[in-house]
Write a protein that holds these residues in place. Structure first.
Motif, PDB file in Angstrom:
ATOM      1  N   MET A 269       1.332  -1.547   0.389  1.00 23.03           N
ATOM      2  CA  MET A 269       0.147  -0.259   0.171  1.00 23.03           C
ATOM      3  C   MET A 269       1.420   1.259   0.126  1.00 23.03           C
ATOM      4  N   ASN A 270       0.570   2.301  -0.844  1.00 19.79           N
ATOM      5  CA  ASN A 270       1.134   3.593  -0.866  1.00 19.79           C
ATOM      6  C   ASN A 270       0.635   4.110   0.284  1.00 19.79           C
ATOM      7  N   VAL A 271       1.894   4.484   1.001  1.00 20.90           N
ATOM      8  CA  VAL A 271       1.135   5.738   2.035  1.00 20.90           C
ATOM      9  C   VAL A 271       2.566   7.303   2.172  1.00 20.90           C
ATOM     10  N   SER A 278       5.507   0.225  11.153  1.00 20.90           N
ATOM     11  CA  SER A 278       4.521  -0.931  11.973  1.00 20.90           C
ATOM     12  C   SER A 278       4.752  -1.157  13.177  1.00 20.90           C
ATOM     13  N   ASP A 279       4.149  -1.621  14.127  1.00 17.37           N
ATOM     14  CA  ASP A 279       3.880  -2.228  15.344  1.00 17.37           C
ATOM     15  C   ASP A 279       3.776  -3.154  15.591  1.00 17.37           C
ATOM     16  N   LYS A 280       2.848  -3.956  13.982  1.00 18.99           N
ATOM     17  CA  LYS A 280       2.800  -5.664  13.925  1.00 18.99           C
ATOM     18  C   LYS A 280       2.936  -6.577  13.233  1.00 18.99           C
ATOM     19  N   GLY A 281       4.059  -5.838  12.245  1.00 14.13           N
ATOM     20  CA  GLY A 281       5.160  -7.205  11.759  1.00 14.13           C
ATOM     21  C   GLY A 281       4.556  -7.086  10.613  1.00 14.13           C
ATOM     22  N   LEU A 282       4.131  -5.891   9.938  1.00 12.51           N
ATOM     23  CA  LEU A 282       4.035  -4.911   8.564  1.00 12.51           C
ATOM     24  C   LEU A 282       5.390  -4.335   8.534  1.00 12.51           C
ATOM     25  N   LEU A 283       5.858  -4.522   7.095  1.00 11.80           N
ATOM     26  CA  LEU A 283       7.500  -4.122   6.967  1.00 11.80           C
ATOM     27  C   LEU A 283       7.084  -2.397   6.398  1.00 11.80           C
ATOM     28  N   LEU A 390      -4.884  -3.521   9.143  1.00 11.18           N
ATOM     29  CA  LEU A 390      -3.849  -3.742   9.360  1.00 11.18           C
ATOM     30  C   LEU A 390      -3.164  -2.496   8.757  1.00 11.18           C
ATOM     31  N   MET A 391      -3.106  -2.264   8.339  1.00 11.50           N
ATOM     32  CA  MET A 391      -2.259  -1.119   6.862  1.00 11.50           C
ATOM     33  C   MET A 391      -2.744  -0.224   6.995  1.00 11.50           C
ATOM     34  N   THR A 392      -4.103   0.120   6.988  1.00  9.18           N
ATOM     35  CA  THR A 392      -4.778   1.246   7.307  1.00  9.18           C
ATOM     36  C   THR A 392      -4.395   1.997   8.266  1.00  9.18           C
ATOM     37  N   GLU A 393      -5.067   0.970   9.632  1.00  5.06           N
ATOM     38  CA  GLU A 393      -5.296   1.072  10.658  1.00  5.06           C
ATOM     39  C   GLU A 393      -4.056   2.312  11.210  1.00  5.06           C
ATOM     40  N   VAL A 397      -4.657   6.026   6.483  1.00  5.01           N
ATOM     41  CA  VAL A 397      -4.895   6.342   5.544  1.00  5.01           C
ATOM     42  C   VAL A 397      -5.696   5.362   4.830  1.00  5.01           C
ATOM     43  N   PRO A 398      -7.382   5.772   4.432  1.00  2.50           N
ATOM     44  CA  PRO A 398      -8.208   5.138   4.558  1.00  2.50           C
ATOM     45  C   PRO A 398      -8.170   4.397   2.475  1.00  2.50           C
TER      46      PRO A 398
END
Ligand code: ADP
Length: 495
Positions: A269-271, A278-283, A390-393, A397-398
């Protein structure tokens, strides 16, 4: 004379070359597989010369097919990421096989780094979790294990490159030693905030700075091919494969995301221009750098996606071909209360439970194989929702829409259900070679073949847009049940 753009798409199992016209249509292509080398359990290597030879051979073949009246205006490279080659600066000969991203030989080294408390530092600087996937510990392994290598590296005799850099070096006959920011961001040596190699990490891994390639924009005039088989073609783009797909899918705006439905799933996802941690293990990774400006992405993956359908076919014998899953799923009105959690090797983001195992819940006397197949396809969609939520949270970014590619997107049921689950349109392009197109387009931008990013908006025709069409209370109920099923699968392996 008509002009085209070419992508060299150097993957984990094959080398491919694809030529596109201005509209993103494929004009010619060629592909060749190469050997997978498994010297020990868990180790994976490639022969760098075989990678090079297959890559230049397919490029030459695709180029020849164009005939004399047509020519390639620019060439872009996209590649398997993180894989490491170390070679002699003078001779261009590799000093060891390429150590492939999948190779686990440095997992103890990674454990040691974690035990010694380096994970937060590495995460903060590189956006990565400490894992043997990434290049740093692989380079260190070569320097530690090939006799004399570290001394030679210190003396400036050795060069390191990911596969993009290796191919560029061969294409330019040793003239250019460079990479782009997206590939650099997967080495675990690159400071993604500063967009530069990180001295502290280089010291930590004891890797001499002089081995590393120069880092440029993803769209940049890297050099001109000197090898006689493609001589004169400018090399205008380099980008890692997943980022190339994000670019090829035109996810230029923050909140736009792509998912590749293959054996597993790869979600990016483009941020925008802030590297969200990320706190939950996304890169957190560099999507690309254009005109000196860094764009970041969050990245997550799912272990079992299309592989689940193959498993139903090969191990369970429930279907003849994976494509039958669509008709079978449509045979039944709904999943009949059946949920399948494909935690075959544990669960990744957002659960991170390596003790979870595959689970089927909700079976009744009326359950049949169609319910099970449907539950499997739905499970792919729920897992994608888990990661995208998780990415949006984490990014704030919605999600606006999801662009899709990969083998399993042929399944209309899957795409439709995915859209219902996410509540946003799912866009399937007509061209499925989005990775290759992304690299070629970046090259086209560097050489003026394309005037700007807006010009890319009109290429890549849409095949179909799947619109969400499920009552919110039904959608919520399904997803709630999925979460309950996941709970049932967790901590199955007793410690
Ligand atoms: P990879 O690049 O990971 O090898 P591909 O993009 O070639 O994967 O996609 C192949 C995967 O997609 C396989 O796991 C296969 O089971 C799945 N697949 C292909 N077609 C369908 C379909 N029509 N329905 C469901 N799954 C499919």
């Amino acid at each position: 004379m008509q002009e085209y753009i070419m992508a060299l798409d150097q993957g984990t199992t094959s080398s491919r070359a694809i030529v596109f016209d201005t509209e993103g249509r494929i004009v010619s292509q060629a592909q060749q597989e190469f050997s997978q080398i498994y010297p020990e359990p868990g180790w994976v290597e490639h022969d760098p010369m075989e990678i090079w030879e297959t890559q230049i051979a397919v490029a030459e073949k695709a180029n020849k097919e164009l005939g004399k009246k047509q020519s390639v205006a620019a060439l872009g490279i996209t590649n398997q990421r993180e894989t490491v080659v170390v070679w002699d600066r003078m001779t261009g000969e590799p000093i060891y096989n390429a150590i492939v991203w999948q190779c686990r030989r440095t997992k103890d080294e990674c454990q040691r780094l974690t035990d010694e408390g380096y994970a937060p530092l590495i995460r903060r600087k590189t956006g990565l979790v400490v894992d043997s996937y990434f290049s740093a510990t692989k380079i260190k392994w070569i320097l530690d294990h090939v006799p004399g290598a570290r001394a030679r590296a210190k003396a400036g005799e050795l060069l390191f490159g990911t596969i993009d850099t290796w191919l560029l070096y061969r294409l330019t006959e040793g003239e250019v030693h460079a990479t782009d920011c997206s590939n650099a961001s997967r080495t675990m040596l690159f400071n993604i905030h500063e967009g530069a190699w990180d001295e502290e990490l280089l010291t930590l891994f004891d890797i001499p700075r002089g081995m590393l390639p120069e880092v440029h924009d993803s769209s940049h005039l890297y050099g001109v091919v000197r090898d006689k088989r493609l001589a004169g073609i400018p090399i205008g783009g380099m980008i890692g494969d997943q980022q190339a797909a994000l670019f090829g899918q035109r996810c230029f705006a923050p909140g736009s995301a792509k998912n590749t439905y293959g054996t597993g799933c790869f979600l990016l996802m483009n941020v925008g221009d802030i590297p969200i941690e990320s706190d939950k293990g996304l890169l957190t990774t560099v999507a690309w750098r254009l005109d000196g400006k860094l764009t970041y992405a969050l990245e997550g993956s799912i272990f079992m996606a299309g592989a689940l359908i193959q498993w139903l076919r090969d191990e369970m014998g429930l279907l003849q071909q994976v494509a039958d899953s669509e008709t079978m799923a449509k045979e039944v009105q709904d999943n009949g209360g059946v949920y399948l959690v494909p935690a075959f090797t544990g669960l990744g983001a957002p659960y991170w439970d390596m003790g979870a195992r595959g689970t089927i819940v909700g079976l009744t006397r009326g359950s049949n194989k169609n319910h099970l197949v449907r539950a499997a396809l739905e499970a792919i969609c729920y897992q994608v929702k888990d990661v995208l939520d998780l990415m949006t949270e984490e990014s704030g970014v919605p999600l606006s829409r999801l662009r899709v590619d990969g083998g399993a997107v042929a399944n209309d049921f899957l795409m439709s259900f995915q859209s219902h689950m996410l509540g946003v349109p799912v866009i399937r392009p007509r061209l499925v070679e989005t990775t290759a197109f992304g690299a070629a387009a970046l090259a086209g931008l560097a050489t003026g073949f394309y005037g700007g990013v807006d010009e890319l908006e009109r290429v890549l025709a849409v095949d179909r847009i799947f619109q969400p069409d499920m009552r919110p209370e039904v959608q919520e109920l399904y997803y709630h049940e999925w979460k309950r099923a996941v709970e049932r699968s967790r901590n199955w392996i007793e410690k």
